[in-house]
Scaffold this active site. Structure first.
Site, short mmCIF file in Angstrom:
data_model
loop_
_atom_site.label_atom_id
_atom_site.label_comp_id
_atom_site.label_asym_id
_atom_site.label_seq_id
_atom_site.Cartn_x
_atom_site.Cartn_y
_atom_site.Cartn_z
N ALA A 1 0.89 -1.17 0.00
CA ALA A 1 0.00 0.00 0.00
C ALA A 1 0.93 1.22 0.00
O ALA A 1 2.15 1.07 -0.06
CB ALA A 1 -0.91 -0.03 1.22
N ASN B 1 0.91 -0.01 12.72
CA ASN B 1 0.50 0.58 14.01
C ASN B 1 -0.11 -0.51 14.88
O ASN B 1 -1.28 -0.46 15.25
CB ASN B 1 -0.55 1.67 13.76
CG ASN B 1 0.08 3.05 13.74
OD1 ASN B 1 1.16 3.28 14.27
ND2 ASN B 1 -0.61 3.98 13.10
N SER C 1 6.48 6.73 12.04
CA SER C 1 5.62 7.91 11.96
C SER C 1 6.11 8.86 10.88
O SER C 1 7.30 8.98 10.62
CB SER C 1 5.59 8.65 13.29
OG SER C 1 4.79 9.82 13.13
N GLY C 2 5.12 9.54 10.28
CA GLY C 2 5.47 10.55 9.28
C GLY C 2 4.57 10.50 8.07
O GLY C 2 4.76 11.27 7.12
N GLY C 3 3.60 9.57 8.11
CA GLY C 3 2.68 9.48 7.00
C GLY C 3 3.41 9.06 5.73
O GLY C 3 4.54 8.57 5.76
N LYS D 1 5.20 4.50 20.05
CA LYS D 1 4.51 5.02 18.85
C LYS D 1 3.05 5.32 19.18
O LYS D 1 2.48 6.33 18.73
CB LYS D 1 4.60 4.01 17.69
CG LYS D 1 3.73 4.36 16.47
CD LYS D 1 4.15 5.67 15.86
CE LYS D 1 3.45 6.17 14.63
NZ LYS D 1 2.10 6.02 14.32
N HIS E 1 2.97 8.50 20.99
CA HIS E 1 3.19 9.56 19.99
C HIS E 1 1.86 9.93 19.34
O HIS E 1 1.50 11.11 19.21
CB HIS E 1 4.18 9.08 18.92
CG HIS E 1 4.14 9.89 17.65
ND1 HIS E 1 3.15 9.74 16.69
CD2 HIS E 1 4.95 10.87 17.19
CE1 HIS E 1 3.35 10.60 15.71
NE2 HIS E 1 4.44 11.29 15.98
N ASN E 2 1.11 8.92 18.94
CA ASN E 2 -0.17 9.19 18.27
C ASN E 2 -1.17 9.87 19.20
O ASN E 2 -1.92 10.75 18.78
CB ASN E 2 -0.79 7.88 17.76
CG ASN E 2 -0.20 7.48 16.43
OD1 ASN E 2 0.94 7.80 16.13
ND2 ASN E 2 -0.97 6.78 15.62
N GLU F 1 -0.32 13.30 19.37
CA GLU F 1 -0.77 13.86 18.08
C GLU F 1 -2.27 14.22 18.14
O GLU F 1 -2.68 15.29 17.68
CB GLU F 1 -0.50 12.81 17.00
CG GLU F 1 -1.06 13.07 15.62
CD GLU F 1 -0.85 11.84 14.71
OE1 GLU F 1 0.30 11.37 14.56
OE2 GLU F 1 -1.85 11.34 14.14
C1 6PG Z 1 1.89 8.88 11.99
C2 6PG Z 1 0.39 8.91 12.10
C3 6PG Z 1 -0.18 7.66 11.50
C4 6PG Z 1 -1.64 7.76 11.16
C5 6PG Z 1 -2.51 7.83 12.35
C6 6PG Z 1 -3.85 8.43 12.08
O1 6PG Z 1 2.49 8.94 13.05
O2 6PG Z 1 2.40 8.82 10.88
O3 6PG Z 1 0.00 8.98 13.42
O4 6PG Z 1 0.15 6.62 12.35
O5 6PG Z 1 -1.86 8.83 10.30
O6 6PG Z 1 -2.68 6.51 12.75
O7 6PG Z 1 -4.59 8.12 13.16
P1 6PG Z 1 -6.13 8.33 13.29
O8 6PG Z 1 -6.76 7.75 12.05
O9 6PG Z 1 -6.49 7.58 14.51
O10 6PG Z 1 -6.33 9.80 13.37
#
Ligand code: 6PG
Length: 505
Positions: A15, A108, A133-135, A205, A208-209, A212
């Site tokens: 993906a 995750n 992390s970082g999309g 992690k 971290h989320n 976020e």
């Molecule tokens: C990251 C993001 C990634 C993801 C989240 C979105 O660190 O790159 O956190 O892990 O975008 O899981 O989370 P939600 O869908 O719960 O907002």
């Protein structure tokens, strides 16, 4: 079919995140074998990406994939967290993966699953769980990586992790963000470090989320408060956030917020896109996992839980629309100075953000006791300075705080953050009173202040609460004038009201 075992690493799951991570690894000169359940996806990926520096090897099945890897084999799994991870591991074990080979789950995943998997597959392979992390862009040009598991297995993947992670400048700690396809960033400090045993990487992690979630919710509350109180247009709000991004709040999330607010609507170019987005938030679960874990451990992560609840409340859109016709709010509207409110909201955001991070680090402190990890909080703050979603100037200050005192009990007690809250708290309280008077929901701002005021209070009303519990349930209480652990019960129902000492032995 590739019959030579010359790939440095394998990756399963193409993906967007998987594709980008594979390209990032190949850009750093590693040969990457790739496999995807749908072969067409794998083939299209290979066809679209010829001539990467390390090279990509497309594999039609898992036997071919395993045979393409150098020993000890290193396999990255990037599939949907949950049962799919176990399915892939089982299939790998049936396709030639051996005891010394390393499987790294980069999804995750819930950290308790990672702990379970390490035990379950012990002796069949070496299993690591690494937060990423970082999309999409982070995966492609440098994510923040949070690996956990057996230390010696980590040492085998460390060179790859150090290469592909985001980099920050040695002196300033600022992210170096000039990577291009085929031309990655190689200088600077990598945003990865060994986090700890078994599920530690995935746990960190997850936190971290959760941070976020709060960071995002606080920004949303700041946006909404300013929009509602000052009747500002999206473009004006974008400029405010862009200005904030030059100071203490400098961060990726503030920067993208400014960008989002400036975006016109493709369907109605004279309008702003954000004004036409449905106000119903979704989530994948990491914030909820953190909240549940905090409740289990008895840790007050007020703002984290409120940020999750705020998403749930937003998702009750139909109910809210109906309720808005019946439930009345105040008539007050802010009449004060525009710039003063903008400044105050910035301060409130900064103070609340300090509380959110304090909660996240406090939670990790407790988790390390429960799981016998030895977390290095300065190092965790360091690897969050670049690559990840919460990357911010702020993280450099957190790293400095834990470097000053590795055993710091709460971030708010560090002299730098203590001073920042001291400077900002009058504005913070003003903003919350404007929100309350105007009837604007600001749960993350408010819960952060409640956390701050609760945490700094020598006395809380839990004395009365203990009295109530003892009154109706004989649950006992401790006294301020007796040693901790000595319990008493008042015979509330008798006329004489005698206090008895309870011996629990
Ligand atoms: C990251 C993001 C990634 C993801 C989240 C979105 O660190 O790159 O956190 O892990 O975008 O899981 O989370 P939600 O869908 O719960 O907002």
């Amino acid at each position: 079919m590739n019959s030579v075992a010359n790939a440095d690493v394998g990756l399963i799951g193409l993906a967007v995140m998987g594709e980008n991570l594979a390209l990032n690894i190949a850009d750093h000169g590693f040969k990457v074998a790739v496999f995807n359940r749908t072969q067409k996806v794998m083939q299209s990926f290979i066809d679209r990406n010829p001539g990467t520096p390390g090279g990509l090897v497309g594999c039609a099945n898992l036997h071919e994939f395993v045979s393409a890897l150098k020993r000890p084999r290193k396999v990255i799994i990037l599939v949907k967290a949950g049962p799919a991870v176990d399915t892939v591991i089982q299939e790998l074990l049936q396709s030639g993966i051996e005891t010394e080979d390393i499987i790294i789950d980069c999804g995750n995943s819930l950290w308790t699953d990672t702990i379970r998997r390490e035990k379950e597959y012990s002796g069949q392979c070496r299993f690591l769980g690494s937060g990423v992390s970082g999309g999409e862009l982070g995966a492609r040009f440098g994510p923040s990586l949070m690996p956990g598991g057996e230390f010696h297995a980590w040492k085998q993947i460390e060179p790859i992790w150090n290469s592909i992670a985001a980099k920050v400048d040695v002196k300033s700690g600022k992210p170096i963000e000039n990577a291009q396809p085929g031309n990655p960033v190689n200088e600077g400090v990598p945003c990865t470090t060994y986090i700890g045993e078994n599920g530690a990487g995935h746990y960190v992690k997850m936190v971290h989320n959760a941070i976020e979630y709060v960071d995002m919710q606080l920004i949303c509350e700041a946006y909404f408060l300013l929009k509602q109180s000052l009747n500002l247009k999206s473009i004006e709000l974008s400029e405010i956030f862009s200005e904030w991004n030059k100071g203490d709040l400098d961060s990726y999330l503030i920067q993208i917020t400014s960008d989002i607010l400036a975006q016109s609507d493709p369907f109605n170019p004279e309008e702003f896109l954000v004004d036409n987005l449905l106000d119903s938030a979704q989530q994948k679960g990491t914030g909820k996992w953190t909240s549940v874990n905090a409740l289990d451990m008895g840790m007050p992560v007020n703002s984290i839980v409120e940020a999750v609840f705020a998403r749930y409340l937003s998702s009750l859109k139909n109910e809210r629309v109906e309720a808005s016709k019946h439930l009345q709010g105040p008539t007050y509207s802010y009449q004060g100075n525009r710039n003063e409110l903008v400044r105050a909201v910035r301060e409130a955001l900064h103070c609340s953000k300090i509380c959110a991070y304090a909660q996240g680090f406090q939670l990790m402190r407790q988790a390390q006791v429960e799981h016998h990890w030895q977390l290095d909080f300065a190092a965790i703050a360091n690897i969050w300075r670049g690559g990840c979603i919460i990357r911010a100037r702020f993280l450099q200050k957190i790293s400095e705080a834990f470097t000053r005192d590795a055993k710091l009990v709460n971030l708010m007690l560090d002299p730098y953050f203590n001073e920042k809250i001291k400077q900002g708290q009058a504005s913070w309280r003003t903003v919350i009173s404007v929100a309350a008077q105007s009837g604007i929901a600001a749960p993350a701002f408010m819960s952060a202040l409640a956390y701050y005021d609760g945490y700094r209070s020598e006395f809380l009303p839990a004395n009365l609460l203990q009295g109530q519990r003892d009154y109706f349930g004989a649950h006992t209480y401790e006294r301020i004038d007796k040693p901790r652990g000595t319990f008493f019960h008042m015979d509330w129902s008798s006329a004489s009201r005698e206090q008895i000492t309870i011996d629990f032995d």
